[in-house]
Write an enzyme that holds these catalytic residues in place. Structure first.
Site, mmCIF file in Angstrom:
data_model
loop_
_atom_site.group_PDB
_atom_site.id
_atom_site.type_symbol
_atom_site.label_atom_id
_atom_site.label_comp_id
_atom_site.label_asym_id
_atom_site.label_seq_id
_atom_site.Cartn_x
_atom_site.Cartn_y
_atom_site.Cartn_z
ATOM 1 C CG HIS A 146 0.742 6.774 5.641
ATOM 2 N ND1 HIS A 146 1.910 7.229 6.201
ATOM 3 C CD2 HIS A 146 0.925 5.459 5.389
ATOM 4 C CE1 HIS A 146 2.766 6.213 6.286
ATOM 5 N NE2 HIS A 146 2.190 5.122 5.814
ATOM 6 C CD GLN A 193 3.496 5.788 2.628
ATOM 7 O OE1 GLN A 193 2.495 5.243 2.178
ATOM 8 N NE2 GLN A 193 4.547 5.095 3.037
ATOM 9 C CG HIS A 207 -0.113 1.189 7.508
ATOM 10 N ND1 HIS A 207 0.879 0.770 8.363
ATOM 11 C CD2 HIS A 207 0.496 1.985 6.592
ATOM 12 C CE1 HIS A 207 2.033 1.310 7.984
ATOM 13 N NE2 HIS A 207 1.832 2.049 6.905
ATOM 14 C CD GLU A 208 -0.805 2.416 3.002
ATOM 15 O OE1 GLU A 208 -0.348 3.572 2.931
ATOM 16 O OE2 GLU A 208 -0.077 1.426 3.192
ATOM 17 N N GLY A 234 0.829 -1.200 0.000
ATOM 18 C CA GLY A 234 0.000 0.000 0.000
ATOM 19 C C GLY A 234 0.857 1.242 0.000
ATOM 20 C CB CYS A 263 5.627 2.025 6.977
ATOM 21 S SG CYS A 263 5.113 3.559 6.192
ATOM 22 C CG LEU A 264 6.600 0.990 0.812
ATOM 23 C CD1 LEU A 264 5.976 1.322 -0.538
ATOM 24 C CD2 LEU A 264 7.682 -0.063 0.654
HETATM 25 NI NI NI Z 1 2.996 3.225 5.587
#
Ligand code: NI
Length: 169
Positions: free
Chosen positions: A138, A51, A134-135, A46, A92-93
């Site tokens: 963000h 981000q 989670h997304e 995701g 997480c990226l």
């Molecule tokens: Ni993330």
């Protein structure tokens, strides 16, 4: 399409609250394509627009094993969440190499617009439920490490800043 730069924790821009997407147009669809390219290249499940430093309510997700079920959520809303919660491991990226457990509702009902601007509503459980929540965090400026203890967060910040310095060399 082009790959976008992913902001890394503790970049303060990750804590920006995203505004709603005003119109699902070609600009947004280009961004969606770029976000998918970025997410697949980084082997993530995701990615939130926050981000990649675009502070609009847009998420791309693909939780399938074959990486062939792209899902777009524009202006997503959680309509209902289960009382039952589950402690699941997250990564997480924006916080590469860090994984830890977060407690979240195990099921959520989500409403959003798709890439054509059409309303979609679905029930999510398992990995998809975890990923959507989670997304969506963000988009509110929250990174999952903020659920961890102060001690862990300090360690993670130190690790991330060292990684960033090493990457520059
Ligand atoms: Ni993330």
């Amino acid at each position: 399409m082009s790959k976008l730069n992913i902001l890394r924790y503790p970049d303060p821009r990750l804590h920006t609250v995203a505004r709603p997407v005003a119109q699902v147009d070609d600009r947004i669809r280009r961004l969606i394509d770029d976000m998918f390219e970025t997410m697949y290249a980084a082997e993530g499940v995701g990615l939130a627009a926050s981000q990649v430093d675009v502070h609009e309510r847009l998420i791309v997700i693909d939780t399938s094993d074959l990486r062939n079920e792209p899902r777009v959520l524009i202006n997503p809303e959680v309509m209902a969440a289960s009382e039952e919660q589950v402690l699941g491991e997250e990564g997480c990226l924006s916080v590469p190499t860090v994984y830890d457990k977060v407690l979240r509702p195990s099921r959520v009902r989500v409403r959003a617009l798709d890439r054509e601007g059409l309303l979609v509503e679905f029930d999510a459980e398992g990995l998809l439920a975890k990923c959507v929540q989670h997304e969506m965090d963000h988009l509110m400026g929250t990174v999952f490490v903020q659920y961890l203890s102060q001690l862990k967060r300090t360690r993670i910040k130190t690790k991330m800043l060292k990684q960033a310095r090493d990457d520059e060399r």
